[in-house]
Write a protein that holds these residues in place. Structure first.
Motif, short mmCIF file in Angstrom:
data_model
loop_
_atom_site.label_atom_id
_atom_site.label_comp_id
_atom_site.label_asym_id
_atom_site.label_seq_id
_atom_site.Cartn_x
_atom_site.Cartn_y
_atom_site.Cartn_z
N VAL A 8 0.89 -1.17 0.00
CA VAL A 8 0.00 0.00 0.00
C VAL A 8 0.92 1.21 0.00
CG1 VAL A 8 -1.69 1.31 1.34
CG2 VAL A 8 -1.84 -1.19 1.21
N GLY A 10 1.53 5.48 -0.79
CA GLY A 10 1.08 6.84 -1.07
C GLY A 10 2.32 7.70 -1.30
N GLU A 12 4.24 11.53 -1.54
CA GLU A 12 4.24 12.96 -1.25
C GLU A 12 5.29 13.55 -2.18
OE1 GLU A 12 3.55 13.63 3.37
OE2 GLU A 12 4.70 11.83 2.97
N VAL A 159 -0.02 15.35 -2.35
CA VAL A 159 -0.12 14.11 -1.56
C VAL A 159 -1.15 13.21 -2.22
CG1 VAL A 159 -0.58 13.14 0.73
CG2 VAL A 159 0.37 15.45 0.53
N PRO A 162 -3.49 6.51 -0.56
CA PRO A 162 -2.66 5.29 -0.62
C PRO A 162 -3.20 4.29 -1.63
CG PRO A 162 -3.96 5.33 1.40
CD PRO A 162 -4.28 6.60 0.68
N ASN A 201 5.57 6.60 0.82
CA ASN A 201 5.04 6.02 2.06
C ASN A 201 4.58 4.62 1.72
OD1 ASN A 201 4.57 8.47 4.11
ND2 ASN A 201 4.21 9.14 2.02
N PHE A 212 -4.78 -1.26 6.88
CA PHE A 212 -3.41 -0.90 6.50
C PHE A 212 -2.42 -1.28 7.58
CE2 PHE A 212 -4.99 2.96 3.85
CZ PHE A 212 -5.33 2.11 2.82
N LYS A 215 3.28 2.21 8.25
CA LYS A 215 4.00 2.68 7.06
C LYS A 215 5.39 3.24 7.37
CE LYS A 215 1.83 7.27 6.70
NZ LYS A 215 2.81 8.21 7.21
N LYS A 268 9.41 8.80 13.06
CA LYS A 268 8.53 9.81 12.47
C LYS A 268 7.94 10.76 13.51
CE LYS A 268 5.62 11.03 9.00
NZ LYS A 268 5.96 12.28 8.40
P1 ADP Z 1 1.53 11.45 7.95
O1 ADP Z 1 0.61 12.03 8.92
O2 ADP Z 1 2.45 10.43 8.48
O3 ADP Z 1 2.21 12.47 7.08
P2 ADP Z 1 -0.52 11.12 6.04
O4 ADP Z 1 -1.81 10.57 6.47
O5 ADP Z 1 -0.40 12.61 5.87
O6 ADP Z 1 0.62 10.60 6.98
O7 ADP Z 1 -0.15 10.44 4.67
C1 ADP Z 1 1.05 10.68 4.03
C2 ADP Z 1 1.11 9.78 2.82
O8 ADP Z 1 1.15 8.43 3.23
C3 ADP Z 1 -0.08 9.88 1.91
O9 ADP Z 1 0.37 9.79 0.57
C4 ADP Z 1 -0.93 8.67 2.25
O10 ADP Z 1 -1.65 8.20 1.13
C5 ADP Z 1 0.12 7.67 2.64
N1 ADP Z 1 -0.33 6.69 3.63
C6 ADP Z 1 -1.10 6.90 4.71
N2 ADP Z 1 -1.24 5.77 5.42
C7 ADP Z 1 -0.53 4.81 4.77
C8 ADP Z 1 -0.27 3.43 5.00
N3 ADP Z 1 -0.73 2.80 6.07
N4 ADP Z 1 0.51 2.79 4.12
C9 ADP Z 1 1.02 3.42 3.05
N5 ADP Z 1 0.81 4.70 2.78
C10 ADP Z 1 0.06 5.40 3.63
#
Ligand code: ADP
Ligand code: MG
Length: 494
Positions: A8, A10, A12, A159, A162, A201, A212, A215, A268
């Protein structure tokens, strides 16, 4: 490859916008500036008492990207402060956007290289912020240096949801976005230069499950290739951790390009660590629906549309069309040459069919012309050959007035001087002749001189005709049309 898990992913993606000046001041935004700390002023150096002013062009560029990606455009948007300390950030906070980004949800269609099947990737948001300065750690020096030329350069962050499931999909997304940014003139998006920076991510979940996993974020990806490689590596790494009964730790990892591995950088941080709050020094922004209509109406033809159009309008193969999509100038040149030819084949009573001329143009542009451009490390933008002259060359080839060998020479001469192909042919005396009378006379003479070979032809020796064709070409110094030579020889010896 492990088939127990599904990835999975996503993304940025940060892109430096192509504006004349910085995000909140009048300092130049020049990514090619060689000297450090030249494009700076009290605002981007965070002198006390200075105030930021919003760069309108940067806002418009982000909105055009949003429109291109079918995002909702936000009518009421604002900037926020994201607080953290790092030596490349003179203010101690970055002006960014938190809860009201310029663009909301949208989507982008990609075609991954492996499946070749269209897939939609949803976009979560696109916001505008400012870049930081650049830290330099020269190997030999004990000190580190900071260059603020980049501090305050407009930076767009996109952004995705996912929705990405593989290394090829991640790469395809980054590649298509890069192309769109270039088409819009929003960014040069050169990854090697850091103008487009992709963060991955990635988590794994058991195939067939919904929830999920934890990550990991991977940074320092400075090419599309690294994006693909890092995703592939990280999938295997996390799968191995899970297979061993371990847990994936939520962390930021770097990509080591030499070793082709990811490595742990830090655990993180959470959004609340940044203590986001509305930027008090900037007014919020309001946009009208009419303004958004204009933004959408002003969009140029985008890569996906151009891809489909080139294929349907000119019957190009997807591979050929792609070259003209990726190299837009090359594609424009191709279309201009065809439009020169169109006037001719439409007027010329269909003697030459369009599809043959289009194929000739495509082949001569993509193999011969492109070959010369690459060999001379030139670019289509610097080409001396006028579109109408390239069209003339194609006509001469189509009319059999130029052999393919001679066409290559003429093209190479045109490339060097920008001269008209007719002049080159006259000057070099390399036009092809298809005059049956002229060629026939030469053949008669050769037949008289080679009675033995004529016997061989009559007794069915396969290479004998070829030998005589060679003789004719030698006498005419390559100028006889080989097709006509063969026809006449067959007739006269048959
Ligand atoms: P963060 O708060 O850690 O920055 P976000 O929710 O803003 O996380 O998401 C950042 C990126 O990570 C986005 O592109 C989102 O689609 C992706 N993402 C969120 N959760 C997951 C997951 N469990 N696995 C893979 N990608 C994820
Ligand atoms: Mg986030």
């Amino acid at each position: 490859m492990n088939t127990t898990y599904e990835a999975v992913i996503g993304l940025e993606i940060h892109s430096e916008l192509k504006t004349d000046t910085k995000m909140f001041c009048a300092s130049r935004n020049d990514p090619d500036e060689k000297h450090p700390n030249v494009n700076v002023c009290p605002v981007c150096l965070a002198h006390p008492g200075t105030l930021p002013v919003i760069n309108k062009k940067a806002v418009e560029l982000v909105q055009s990207v949003g429109a291109a990606l079918k995002c909702t455009l936000t009518e009421f948007s604002k900037f926020d402060r994201k607080n953290y300390f790092y030596p490349d950030l003179p203010k101690g906070y970055q002006i960014s956007q938190y809860d009201l980004p310029l663009c909301g949800e949208g989507h982008l269609e990609i075609i991954p290289e492996d499946t070749k099947e269209k897939k939609q990737i949803r976009i979560e948001r696109i916001h505008l912020e400012e870049d930081t300065g650049r830290l330099l750690h020269p190997d030999a020096a004990k000190e580190s240096y900071v260059d603020f030329n980049r501090a305050g350069v407009p930076l767009m962050e996109l952004v995705t949801k996912p929705d990405i499931r593989s290394a090829k999909e991640a790469r395809a997304f980054a590649e298509e976005l890069q192309l769109i940014l270039k088409y819009l003139g929003a960014s040069d998006a050169n990854m090697e230069k850091g103008q487009m920076r992709v963060e991955v991510n990635l988590s794994l979940r058991k195939v067939g499950t919904e929830k999920f996993g934890t990550k990991v974020e991977v940074k320092n990806l400075n090419s599309l290739r690294s994006v693909e490689k890092a995703v592939a590596y990280e999938i295997e790494r996390q799968a191995a951790v899970l297979d061993d009964g371990g847990k994936v730790i939520q962390e930021t990892r770097g990509w080591h390009d030499m070793k082709q591995v990811t490595f742990s950088q830090r655990e993180k941080e959470e959004a609340h660590d940044y203590r986001y709050f509305p930027e008090p020094d900037l007014p919020p922004m309001r946009f009208s629906a009419e303004y958004f209509d204009t933004v959408r109406a002003m969009l140029p033809e985008l890569p996906a549309k151009r891809r489909n159009r080139l294929i349907s309008e000119y019957d190009l193969s997807p591979q050929d069309a792609e070259v003209f999509v990726i190299d837009r100038e090359m594609g424009d040149y191709f279309e201009q040459v065809i439009s020169e030819l169109r006037a001719w084949y439409e007027a010329d009573d269909k003697e030459f069919d369009a599809s043959r001329l289009i194929k000739l143009t495509t082949n001569y542009m993509l193999s011969d012309l492109r070959g010369i451009i690459v060999a001379k490390s030139s670019s289509i933008g610097d080409l001396l050959i006028k579109q109408e002259d390239f069209a003339e060359l194609i006509k001469l080839i189509a009319q059999d007035k130029l052999s393919s060998r001679a066409a290559k020479d003429v093209l190479s001469e045109m490339f060097g001087t920008g001269a008209d192909p007719h002049e080159i042919i006259k000057e070099k005396n390399i036009g092809q002749t298809s005059d049956e009378g002229e060629i026939g006379t030469i053949i008669d003479q050769i037949l008289i001189e080679n009675p033995k070979v004529v016997e061989d032809i009559k007794s069915g020796k396969p290479n004998a005709t070829q030998f005589l064709i060679g003789k004719v070409m030698a006498v005419t110094r390559g100028k006889a049309n080989p097709k006509i030579v063969k026809e006449l020889l067959d007739k006269k010896t048959g």
